[in-house]
Design a protein around this motif. Structure first.
Motif, PDB file in Angstrom:
ATOM      1  N   PRO A  68      -2.771  10.435   8.926  1.00  0.00           N
ATOM      2  CA  PRO A  68      -3.743  10.570   7.829  1.00  0.00           C
ATOM      3  C   PRO A  68      -3.466   9.624   6.668  1.00  0.00           C
ATOM      4  O   PRO A  68      -4.408   9.095   6.060  1.00  0.00           O
ATOM      5  CB  PRO A  68      -3.596  12.036   7.397  1.00  0.00           C
ATOM      6  N   VAL A  69      -2.196   9.398   6.353  1.00  0.00           N
ATOM      7  CA  VAL A  69      -1.851   8.496   5.254  1.00  0.00           C
ATOM      8  C   VAL A  69      -2.273   7.069   5.589  1.00  0.00           C
ATOM      9  O   VAL A  69      -2.846   6.361   4.760  1.00  0.00           O
ATOM     10  CB  VAL A  69      -0.346   8.566   4.932  1.00  0.00           C
ATOM     11  N   LEU A  70      -2.013   6.630   6.812  1.00  0.00           N
ATOM     12  CA  LEU A  70      -2.404   5.278   7.213  1.00  0.00           C
ATOM     13  C   LEU A  70      -3.921   5.117   7.205  1.00  0.00           C
ATOM     14  O   LEU A  70      -4.445   4.076   6.785  1.00  0.00           O
ATOM     15  CB  LEU A  70      -1.834   4.963   8.597  1.00  0.00           C
ATOM     16  N   MET A  71      -4.647   6.145   7.645  1.00  0.00           N
ATOM     17  CA  MET A  71      -6.110   6.105   7.572  1.00  0.00           C
ATOM     18  C   MET A  71      -6.560   5.971   6.116  1.00  0.00           C
ATOM     19  O   MET A  71      -7.479   5.203   5.795  1.00  0.00           O
ATOM     20  CB  MET A  71      -6.699   7.378   8.189  1.00  0.00           C
ATOM     21  N   ALA A  72      -5.908   6.729   5.236  1.00  0.00           N
ATOM     22  CA  ALA A  72      -6.263   6.690   3.815  1.00  0.00           C
ATOM     23  C   ALA A  72      -5.981   5.322   3.208  1.00  0.00           C
ATOM     24  O   ALA A  72      -6.807   4.778   2.465  1.00  0.00           O
ATOM     25  CB  ALA A  72      -5.494   7.775   3.063  1.00  0.00           C
ATOM     26  N   LEU A  73      -4.829   4.755   3.526  1.00  0.00           N
ATOM     27  CA  LEU A  73      -4.451   3.470   2.947  1.00  0.00           C
ATOM     28  C   LEU A  73      -5.356   2.344   3.449  1.00  0.00           C
ATOM     29  O   LEU A  73      -5.742   1.451   2.676  1.00  0.00           O
ATOM     30  CB  LEU A  73      -2.993   3.160   3.267  1.00  0.00           C
ATOM     31  N   CYS A  74      -5.711   2.383   4.726  1.00  0.00           N
ATOM     32  CA  CYS A  74      -6.658   1.378   5.243  1.00  0.00           C
ATOM     33  C   CYS A  74      -7.984   1.481   4.498  1.00  0.00           C
ATOM     34  O   CYS A  74      -8.592   0.467   4.141  1.00  0.00           O
ATOM     35  CB  CYS A  74      -6.877   1.580   6.739  1.00  0.00           C
ATOM     36  N   GLY A  75      -8.434   2.711   4.254  1.00  0.00           N
ATOM     37  CA  GLY A  75      -9.688   2.900   3.541  1.00  0.00           C
ATOM     38  C   GLY A  75      -9.631   2.377   2.121  1.00  0.00           C
ATOM     39  O   GLY A  75     -10.573   1.737   1.637  1.00  0.00           O
ATOM     40  N   ILE A  76      -8.534   2.634   1.438  1.00  0.00           N
ATOM     41  CA  ILE A  76      -8.388   2.169   0.058  1.00  0.00           C
ATOM     42  C   ILE A  76      -8.299   0.643   0.007  1.00  0.00           C
ATOM     43  O   ILE A  76      -8.888  -0.001  -0.871  1.00  0.00           O
ATOM     44  CB  ILE A  76      -7.164   2.843  -0.595  1.00  0.00           C
ATOM     45  N   TRP A  77      -7.598   0.055   0.942  1.00  0.00           N
ATOM     46  CA  TRP A  77      -7.530  -1.404   1.023  1.00  0.00           C
ATOM     47  C   TRP A  77      -8.938  -1.993   1.188  1.00  0.00           C
ATOM     48  O   TRP A  77      -9.316  -2.946   0.523  1.00  0.00           O
ATOM     49  CB  TRP A  77      -6.623  -1.809   2.180  1.00  0.00           C
ATOM     50  N   ASN A  78      -9.729  -1.368   2.071  1.00  0.00           N
ATOM     51  CA  ASN A  78     -11.082  -1.868   2.309  1.00  0.00           C
ATOM     52  C   ASN A  78     -11.982  -1.684   1.088  1.00  0.00           C
ATOM     53  O   ASN A  78     -12.715  -2.595   0.699  1.00  0.00           O
ATOM     54  CB  ASN A  78     -11.704  -1.164   3.519  1.00  0.00           C
ATOM     55  N   LEU A 116       0.832  -1.205   0.000  1.00  0.00           N
ATOM     56  CA  LEU A 116       0.000   0.000   0.000  1.00  0.00           C
ATOM     57  C   LEU A 116       0.865   1.254   0.000  1.00  0.00           C
ATOM     58  O   LEU A 116       0.586   2.230  -0.716  1.00  0.00           O
ATOM     59  CB  LEU A 116      -0.933   0.003   1.209  1.00  0.00           C
ATOM     60  N   ILE A 117       1.921   1.242   0.792  1.00  0.00           N
ATOM     61  CA  ILE A 117       2.825   2.393   0.832  1.00  0.00           C
ATOM     62  C   ILE A 117       3.552   2.544  -0.507  1.00  0.00           C
ATOM     63  O   ILE A 117       3.735   3.664  -1.016  1.00  0.00           O
ATOM     64  CB  ILE A 117       3.814   2.251   2.001  1.00  0.00           C
ATOM     65  N   GLN A 118       3.936   1.427  -1.092  1.00  0.00           N
ATOM     66  CA  GLN A 118       4.552   1.461  -2.431  1.00  0.00           C
ATOM     67  C   GLN A 118       3.583   2.095  -3.437  1.00  0.00           C
ATOM     68  O   GLN A 118       3.984   2.908  -4.276  1.00  0.00           O
ATOM     69  CB  GLN A 118       4.908   0.040  -2.871  1.00  0.00           C
ATOM     70  N   MET A 119       2.304   1.738  -3.336  1.00  0.00           N
ATOM     71  CA  MET A 119       1.299   2.312  -4.213  1.00  0.00           C
ATOM     72  C   MET A 119       1.205   3.826  -4.011  1.00  0.00           C
ATOM     73  O   MET A 119       1.128   4.598  -4.982  1.00  0.00           O
ATOM     74  CB  MET A 119      -0.051   1.668  -3.940  1.00  0.00           C
ATOM     75  N   ALA A 120       1.220   4.282  -2.748  1.00  0.00           N
ATOM     76  CA  ALA A 120       1.158   5.717  -2.464  1.00  0.00           C
ATOM     77  C   ALA A 120       2.366   6.440  -3.061  1.00  0.00           C
ATOM     78  O   ALA A 120       2.241   7.564  -3.580  1.00  0.00           O
ATOM     79  CB  ALA A 120       1.093   5.947  -0.960  1.00  0.00           C
ATOM     80  N   GLU A 121       3.518   5.812  -2.999  1.00  0.00           N
ATOM     81  CA  GLU A 121       4.722   6.419  -3.586  1.00  0.00           C
ATOM     82  C   GLU A 121       4.634   6.452  -5.100  1.00  0.00           C
ATOM     83  O   GLU A 121       5.029   7.440  -5.740  1.00  0.00           O
ATOM     84  CB  GLU A 121       5.957   5.651  -3.125  1.00  0.00           C
ATOM     85  N   GLU A 122       4.102   5.383  -5.692  1.00  0.00           N
ATOM     86  CA  GLU A 122       3.903   5.368  -7.144  1.00  0.00           C
ATOM     87  C   GLU A 122       2.939   6.468  -7.572  1.00  0.00           C
ATOM     88  O   GLU A 122       3.101   7.055  -8.653  1.00  0.00           O
ATOM     89  CB  GLU A 122       3.342   4.012  -7.592  1.00  0.00           C
ATOM     90  N   ARG A 123       1.973   6.766  -6.724  1.00  0.00           N
ATOM     91  CA  ARG A 123       1.006   7.823  -7.027  1.00  0.00           C
ATOM     92  C   ARG A 123       1.531   9.198  -6.648  1.00  0.00           C
ATOM     93  O   ARG A 123       0.799  10.176  -6.669  1.00  0.00           O
ATOM     94  CB  ARG A 123      -0.310   7.541  -6.300  1.00  0.00           C
ATOM     95  N   GLN A 124       2.808   9.267  -6.278  1.00  0.00           N
ATOM     96  CA  GLN A 124       3.504  10.529  -5.980  1.00  0.00           C
ATOM     97  C   GLN A 124       2.880  11.285  -4.810  1.00  0.00           C
ATOM     98  O   GLN A 124       2.840  12.515  -4.784  1.00  0.00           O
ATOM     99  CB  GLN A 124       3.533  11.424  -7.221  1.00  0.00           C
ATOM    100  N   LEU A 125       2.408  10.542  -3.805  1.00  0.00           N
ATOM    101  CA  LEU A 125       1.754  11.193  -2.681  1.00  0.00           C
ATOM    102  C   LEU A 125       2.662  12.181  -1.950  1.00  0.00           C
ATOM    103  O   LEU A 125       2.222  13.295  -1.641  1.00  0.00           O
ATOM    104  CB  LEU A 125       1.195  10.143  -1.710  1.00  0.00           C
ATOM    105  N   PRO A 126       3.943  11.851  -1.659  1.00  0.00           N
ATOM    106  CA  PRO A 126       4.773  12.847  -0.967  1.00  0.00           C
ATOM    107  C   PRO A 126       4.879  14.166  -1.728  1.00  0.00           C
ATOM    108  O   PRO A 126       4.800  15.246  -1.117  1.00  0.00           O
ATOM    109  CB  PRO A 126       6.139  12.146  -0.866  1.00  0.00           C
TER     110      PRO A 126
END
Length: 565
Positions: free
Chosen positions: A325-335, A71-81
């Motif tokens: 906030p990022v962890l909340m977002a990633l949990c939501g996307i996983w769900n 999930l974190i790899q996905m966020a990095e691929e989506r250029q979240l930082p």
């Protein structure tokens, strides 16, 4: 047509990335919560993140280390930082309206440190603090009694006229923090509904001589708010026959349109401003928060801003794997996207947060309830889930049956304050209140435990009517105390969760075109319903249902009018 700035969002579509495919594969063998805790007895400490006064426990989400890393790899691929930096520095992240979304600037201290991300436009922070200072001056005049009604009497009641973000945020915060009020002299009320029912009740007992109205509307064209304001103006004219005096003594305007406030009648000295780069549902930190400051005091309002700013710093600086906030977002996307859970319950175990679920319904569903990408292309995957909620202890007696034994999978957020009632230590009822709070805590923890583990939380059962399957994911947001700073941080955490999810989904969380068409059609229908158009001339392009209902409504109203005559 895609603008130059939208090139920032032209990376590989979300559902075509390598991490998306990996996550789909992992979801096919999604871990069972009971098994995850058996494998890792210290999981509760591992899947947890802290900021001063606030803890996120996401250990009851159905993910393991491998899923989280992907999930974190996905966020990095989506250029979240990088996109987080764009948000804070004023890049035009709202592409359909070609503007920035700088609500974080509203809570940035005037003398922000060099390590704080700030708007590239150096004029923004001074403008923000000028309006904040003007608001403080108005609050002081009203609370101290210097501000008087048209007959010279002190203001005792304030009514906020707003809807959506101009109502839900101030209402929620004012209710949540009322025990922190620095003054008890003012009573603050809220009226938002276009049907006038709230105003009908308020105007029946308010004193026109001592009541002040705040007209809050970003555009100052919102028909719901202006219809309420027009009704109030007609009511006040019964008691104050000098319009200039009435506007000066009984109205304050809050808007991004000074021109429209002036046209309506509100004098410049009674106007507070915010800006086009503040979305309505992100605006409680601006002058839209005037009812909060009037009800609770400027000190409390500034503490709310400080708490939100601390979360801003955390969101902009913390690594993704420890970023609340990022962890909340990633949990939501996983769900939503991988476990196919499309319902999300907000369950605050604190009566002070009664309006928090409603606030989040707008924040999340108006922001991320989108079906097109930033580029305007149709989306081929799910975005925002359906949110709803209620104070947890009450919800247990309402819809928890569905959560525990229903056929719909639901993800949940439990929200809880560890300490309560410190202010009444030494009172005769302190021990009883503390016992109630401990009972409340045990109920919250028990419910999240049963949702996760089902019958395994106690003992297995062969009785089908008493079978609890468990394996329903949840997170717990634990506040040390519910106070102005922690509430500010909590609200900001959800705001940033929304943005992080929007970045990953590739959508725009800062426009809300979905609410506009209904307003346009309503204005088209109004003449027919009001009798401005003869029945025989009513628009024949309408569907048969709307035509039939319109005729029936007209007949009922005409019959009532005839009886009164």
């Amino acid at each position: 047509m895609i603008s130059d700035t939208e090139s920032l969002y032209t990376s590989l579509p979300f559902d075509q990335s390598s991490s998306f495919k990996q996550l789909n594969t992992l979801a096919e063998a999604a871990p069972d919560l009971a098994e995850l805790f058996r494998q890792h007895p210290l999981r509760g400490q591992m899947f947890c993140s802290h900021i001063d006064g606030l803890t996120l426990d996401y250990s009851k989400q159905r993910l393991d280390d491998k899923i989280l890393k992907t999930l974190i790899q996905m966020a990095e691929e989506r250029q979240l930082p990088e996109k987080i930096k764009h948000l804070f520095t004023g890049q035009p992240v709202n592409h359909s309206e070609q503007r920035a979304a700088l609500h974080t600037a509203l809570r940035t201290p005037e003398q922000a440190g060099p390590d704080h991300l700030q708007p590239d436009d150096s004029r923004i922070l001074p403008e923000v603090h000028r309006q904040l200072d003007k608001m403080a001056g108005l609050v002081d005049r009203i609370q101290s009694g210097i501000w008087r009604g048209c007959t010279g009497r002190k203001i005792t009641d304030v009514v906020n006229l707003g809807v959506g973000g101009s109502d839900l945020g101030p209402l929620m915060v004012t209710h949540a923090l009322r025990e922190y009020a620095q003054t008890s002299a003012l009573k603050v009320h809220f009226a938002s509904t276009i049907d006038g029912s709230q105003l009908f009740e308020l105007l029946s007992h308010l004193n026109a001589e001592t009541t002040l109205f705040i007209v809050s509307s970003k555009s100052f064209t919102t028909i719901d708010t202006l219809s309420n304001a027009d009704t109030v103006r007609a009511w006040l004219r019964q008691f104050c026959h000098n319009d200039a005096l009435m506007y000066r003594c009984h109205f304050i305007g809050v808007s991004a349109s000074a021109e429209k406030m002036t046209q309506w009648g509100i004098p410049i000295e009674n106007q507070l401003h915010f800006w086009s780069w503040v979305g309505g549902r992100f605006s409680l930190w601006s002058a839209i928060g005037l009812p909060i400051a009037l009800a609770l005091g400027m000190k409390t309002f500034r503490a709310l801003l400080l708490g939100a700013h601390k979360m801003d710093c955390h969101f902009s600086q913390a690594p993704l794997d420890n970023n609340i906030p990022v962890l909340m977002a990633l949990c939501g996307i996983w769900n939503v996207n991988f476990l196919k859970i499309h319902a999300h319950a907000i369950l605050p175990y604190d009566g002070r947060l009664k309006f928090f679920p409603s606030y989040l319904e707008q924040l999340e569903m108006e922001s991320n309830g989108k079906s097109v990408l930033q580029s305007g292309e149709a989306i081929s995957y799910e975005t925002c889930p359906v949110l709803w909620g209620e104070v947890g202890a009450n919800a247990q007696h309402a819809f928890y049956q569905l959560l525990h034994q229903g056929t719909h999978a639901v993800a949940s957020d439990f929200i809880l304050a560890a300490r309560r009632y410190d202010s009444i230590q030494g009172s005769a009822h302190y021990a009883s209140m503390l016992a109630q709070h401990e009972l409340n805590i045990s109920n919250c923890l028990a419910q999240s435990r049963v949702l996760a583990f089902g019958n395994h939380a106690v003992e297995p059962s062969d009785n089908p009517y008493r079978h609890y399957p468990g394996n329903q994911p949840s997170s717990t947001l634990l506040l040390d105390h519910l106070n102005p700073e922690s509430l500010g941080a909590l609200i900001a955490a959800y705001e940033h969760k929304v943005y992080a999810q929007a970045v990953i989904w590739g959508i725009n969380p800062f426009d809300q075109w979905g609410v506009e068409l209904g307003k346009i059609v309503a204005l088209q229908l109004q003449p027919a319903l009001s009798g401005a158009v003869a029945e025989n001339d009513s628009p024949n392009h309408l569907d048969s249902s709307t035509q039939a209902l319109s005729r029936q409504i007209s007949q009922v109203r005409q019959l009532s009018s005839d009886k009164q005559a």
